[in-house]
Design a protein around this motif. Structure first.
Motif, PDB file in Angstrom:
ATOM      1  N   ALA A   1       0.625  -1.042  -0.092  1.00 57.46           N
ATOM      2  CA  ALA A   1       0.025  -0.083  -0.094  1.00 57.46           C
ATOM      3  C   ALA A   1       0.997   1.255   0.036  1.00 57.46           C
ATOM      4  CB  ALA A   1      -0.773   0.062   1.235  1.00 57.46           C
ATOM      5  N   ALA A   2       2.047   1.117   0.722  1.00 59.02           N
ATOM      6  CA  ALA A   2       2.815   2.462   0.673  1.00 59.02           C
ATOM      7  C   ALA A   2       3.628   2.678  -0.599  1.00 59.02           C
ATOM      8  CB  ALA A   2       3.637   2.078   1.758  1.00 59.02           C
ATOM      9  N   ASP A   3       3.675   1.655  -1.441  1.00 58.41           N
ATOM     10  CA  ASP A   3       4.498   1.701  -2.654  1.00 58.41           C
ATOM     11  C   ASP A   3       3.232   1.943  -3.696  1.00 58.41           C
ATOM     12  OD1 ASP A   3       6.217   1.605  -4.680  1.00 58.41           O
ATOM     13  OD2 ASP A   3       6.535  -0.639  -4.581  1.00 58.41           O
ATOM     14  N   LEU A   4       2.201   1.325  -3.832  1.00 55.33           N
ATOM     15  CA  LEU A   4       1.207   1.408  -5.138  1.00 55.33           C
ATOM     16  C   LEU A   4       0.122   2.427  -4.664  1.00 55.33           C
ATOM     17  CD1 LEU A   4       1.118  -2.040  -6.362  1.00 55.33           C
ATOM     18  CD2 LEU A   4       2.507  -0.333  -7.171  1.00 55.33           C
ATOM     19  N   ALA A   5       0.133   2.632  -3.265  1.00 57.90           N
ATOM     20  CA  ALA A   5      -1.097   3.745  -2.977  1.00 57.90           C
ATOM     21  C   ALA A   5      -2.280   3.429  -3.301  1.00 57.90           C
ATOM     22  CB  ALA A   5      -0.541   5.088  -3.180  1.00 57.90           C
ATOM     23  N   PRO A   6      -3.047   2.039  -3.210  1.00 59.38           N
ATOM     24  CA  PRO A   6      -4.408   1.908  -3.765  1.00 59.38           C
ATOM     25  C   PRO A   6      -5.202   2.402  -2.775  1.00 59.38           C
ATOM     26  CG  PRO A   6      -3.243   0.001  -2.659  1.00 59.38           C
ATOM     27  CD  PRO A   6      -2.187   0.945  -2.756  1.00 59.38           C
ATOM     28  N   SER A   7      -6.510   2.866  -3.510  1.00 56.99           N
ATOM     29  CA  SER A   7      -7.544   3.111  -2.641  1.00 56.99           C
ATOM     30  C   SER A   7      -8.005   1.977  -1.799  1.00 56.99           C
ATOM     31  CB  SER A   7      -8.855   3.726  -3.568  1.00 56.99           C
ATOM     32  OG  SER A   7      -9.136   2.624  -4.260  1.00 56.99           O
ATOM     33  N   GLY A   8      -8.916   2.480  -0.868  1.00 61.36           N
ATOM     34  CA  GLY A   8      -9.540   1.503  -0.016  1.00 61.36           C
ATOM     35  C   GLY A   8     -10.094   0.364  -0.740  1.00 61.36           C
ATOM     36  N   VAL A   9     -10.836   0.615  -1.796  1.00 55.98           N
ATOM     37  CA  VAL A   9     -11.643  -0.034  -2.570  1.00 55.98           C
ATOM     38  C   VAL A   9     -10.855  -1.141  -3.310  1.00 55.98           C
ATOM     39  CG1 VAL A   9     -13.316  -0.529  -4.504  1.00 55.98           C
ATOM     40  CG2 VAL A   9     -13.834   1.208  -2.623  1.00 55.98           C
ATOM     41  N   GLU A  10      -9.799  -0.522  -3.741  1.00 54.41           N
ATOM     42  CA  GLU A  10      -8.772  -1.258  -4.550  1.00 54.41           C
ATOM     43  C   GLU A  10      -8.095  -2.237  -3.861  1.00 54.41           C
ATOM     44  OE1 GLU A  10      -7.521   1.897  -8.219  1.00 54.41           O
ATOM     45  OE2 GLU A  10      -6.786   2.163  -6.187  1.00 54.41           O
ATOM     46  N   THR A  11      -7.685  -1.819  -2.623  1.00 54.46           N
ATOM     47  CA  THR A  11      -7.117  -2.919  -1.730  1.00 54.46           C
ATOM     48  C   THR A  11      -7.977  -4.121  -1.479  1.00 54.46           C
ATOM     49  OG1 THR A  11      -5.946  -1.086  -0.676  1.00 54.46           O
ATOM     50  CG2 THR A  11      -5.952  -3.153   0.804  1.00 54.46           C
ATOM     51  N   LEU A  12      -9.295  -3.726  -1.290  1.00 56.59           N
ATOM     52  CA  LEU A  12     -10.077  -4.902  -0.937  1.00 56.59           C
ATOM     53  C   LEU A  12     -10.042  -5.621  -2.111  1.00 56.59           C
ATOM     54  CD1 LEU A  12     -13.270  -3.158   1.012  1.00 56.59           C
ATOM     55  CD2 LEU A  12     -11.487  -4.797   1.845  1.00 56.59           C
ATOM     56  N   TRP A  13     -10.121  -5.220  -3.277  1.00 59.11           N
ATOM     57  CA  TRP A  13     -10.395  -6.050  -4.431  1.00 59.11           C
ATOM     58  C   TRP A  13      -8.935  -6.707  -4.886  1.00 59.11           C
ATOM     59  CZ3 TRP A  13     -14.251  -8.168  -6.893  1.00 59.11           C
ATOM     60  CH2 TRP A  13     -15.307  -7.430  -6.969  1.00 59.11           C
TER      61      TRP A  13
END
Length: 462
Positions: free
Chosen positions: A14-26
């Motif tokens: 998450a620190a590297d790619l900075a996904p959104s919360g929804v993107e992280t869940l998917w």
């Protein structure tokens, strides 16, 4: 292993790619969704084109998708790679189990082989967080996927040198409408279960579940009328087959829910890091690994029914022990609870899996293996959703009414606030939901958000 190895890499990723919360869940969920949705279709495909061929294709796709995930530069790139890993996994899992059915025609040898298969699968699941944590100590997050590549290369060589080809000699035409019904139905059903587990019971979850159930009902109806079905649904008329599938589902129902709650207990309540928490869960995998390969001895002496029932008794005892966990005194209780649960689950799942494969004719081995794997995936998802929801309800019921939304969302949300008083109140509620009759005295039944002047009192109250 790939199903759980990503969990420990999420903060770094998450620190590297900075996904959104929804993107992280998917990114987390897409692997299991695609895998569960395609299992039945891939089991039928293996029966048609050859199980070794499908296993080979799955290994190649899994290796390429692992490289793509390791090199991902954007959340979308990683999401697509994870979906491809799910497709590869759906090709691999039913192929391996159906090959055991065709290679080991002797029932005793087949039960031993399936026991070893179960031990390896469970061990990999438990080793994921440990291997991931060890890799992250010395390498970037992409290496949690790159380590699959040498395994795939060795697997390809061994498959072509050792594994014989087998297929249904008269498979019939490929029924694409049935495939679409199966995939859409399983995707909708598993997604609904995961949605309810994360967001609670709202209108969307039941609607998705109803849509998935309708699609699967149409699939069953179509298969029952087909002379060359992708999945021989008449197998479910055999009580051994249907009962064994339900048994596998409930074993992993217990495993899924327990691991969800224990992960939070170990990391938030006990304060262990991901790697240390993963190490403390090893007794579960160790017990499965020890018991599964020798389950055939008990089956021969007592029969599969007694072994499955005895396994569930041990699982129940293990869960009861886990329910007595208390902060600061968890090691021995945890080892005992996990060992009992793992031993019971290993007995029940191995005996049930062997019965599933024994009930299916060789020509339908892929479809039977897909049923076993679907029970595995759906059971784990249901365990997280149902037991997670029960836990959440008990947790919220024990909280004071005036807590904030972040605290009511769960223990991780309370921990993220960084307030000792808030975390103490949330921990008490979590332990009550877990089953622990732990009562840390509170000075009053109500709670107020900690201000700078009140935080010391809240900490002292804890």
């Amino acid at each position: 292993m790939d199903a759980t190895i990503l969990n420990v890499a999420l903060p770094t990723l998450a620190a590297d790619l900075a996904p959104s919360g929804v993107e992280t869940l998917w990114i987390v969920d897409i692997y299991g969704l695609v895998l569960a949705g395609l299992l039945v279709a891939m089991g039928g495909l293996g029966d048609r084109i050859g199980r070794r061929r499908l296993l080979t294709i799955g290994l190649v796709l899994f290796g390429l998708a692992s490289v793509a995930a390791a090199l991902a530069q954007t959340p979308a790139h990683l999401l697509v790679a994870r979906a491809a890993l799910g497709v590869g996994g759906a090709m691999l899992m039913p192929s391996t189990l159906s090959i055991l059915r065709t290679v080991y025609t002797d029932a005793r040898e087949r039960t031993i082989a399936i026991g070893i298969w179960s031990a390896v699968a469970s061990g990999g699941f438990a080793l994921g967080p440990i291997v991931g944590g060890a890799v992250l100590e010395i390498a970037p997050w992409g290496w949690v996927f790159a380590i699959n590549v040498p395994v795939v290369l060795v697997g390809l060589v061994l498959v072509w040198r050792i594994v014989p080809e087998s297929r249904n000699p008269d498979p019939g035409p490929w029924d694409m409408p049935a495939v679409l019904l199966s995939v859409s139905g399983m995707l909708a059903l598993v997604w609904a279960v995961k949605h309810v587990g994360k967001d609670g019971l709202d209108l969307i979850g039941p609607l998705a579940a109803a849509g998935g159930a309708c699609a699967l009902a149409l699939f069953v109806r179509r298969q029952a009328r087909s002379r060359t079905p992708i999945l021989d649904v008449t197998l479910f008329r055999d009580r051994r087959f249907a009962g064994s599938a339900v048994a596998v589902l409930f074993v992993f129902f217990g495993f899924g829910g327990m691991l969800l709650l224990l992960t939070q207990f170990l990391q938030i309540v006990e304060g262990h890091g991901p790697l240390a928490a993963g190490v403390r869960l090893l007794p579960l995998a160790a017990a499965v690994a020890v018991v599964s390969p020798v389950t055939h001895l008990l089956v021969e002496r007592l029969g599969a029914n007694v072994v499955v029932a005895g396994g569930f008794t041990l699982v129940a005892a293990g869960l009861a022990v886990v329910g007595t966990l208390e902060p600061g005194d968890a090691e021995l209780v945890l080892v005992l609870g996990l060992a009992l649960t793992g031993a019971g689950g290993g007995l029940a799942a191995t005996a049930a899996s062997a019965a599933i494969m024994a009930c299916a004719p060789v020509r339908r081995a892929g479809g039977a293996a897909a049923v076993q794997e679907t029970a595995y995936e759906l059971g784990g998802a249901l365990g997280v959703a149902v037991l997670g929801s029960v836990m959440a309800a008990a947790y919220r019921a024990d909280l004071p009414r005036d807590v904030g939304a972040a605290v009511r969302d769960g223990l991780p949300g309370a921990a993220a606030l960084g307030d000792p008083g808030v975390l103490t109140v949330a921990t008490e509620a979590f332990l009550t939901g877990l089953g622990t009759p732990w009562t840390s005295p509170r000075s009053s039944p109500s709670w107020e958000p900690c201000s700078p002047s009140s935080s010391s009192r809240a900490a002292a109250r804890g």
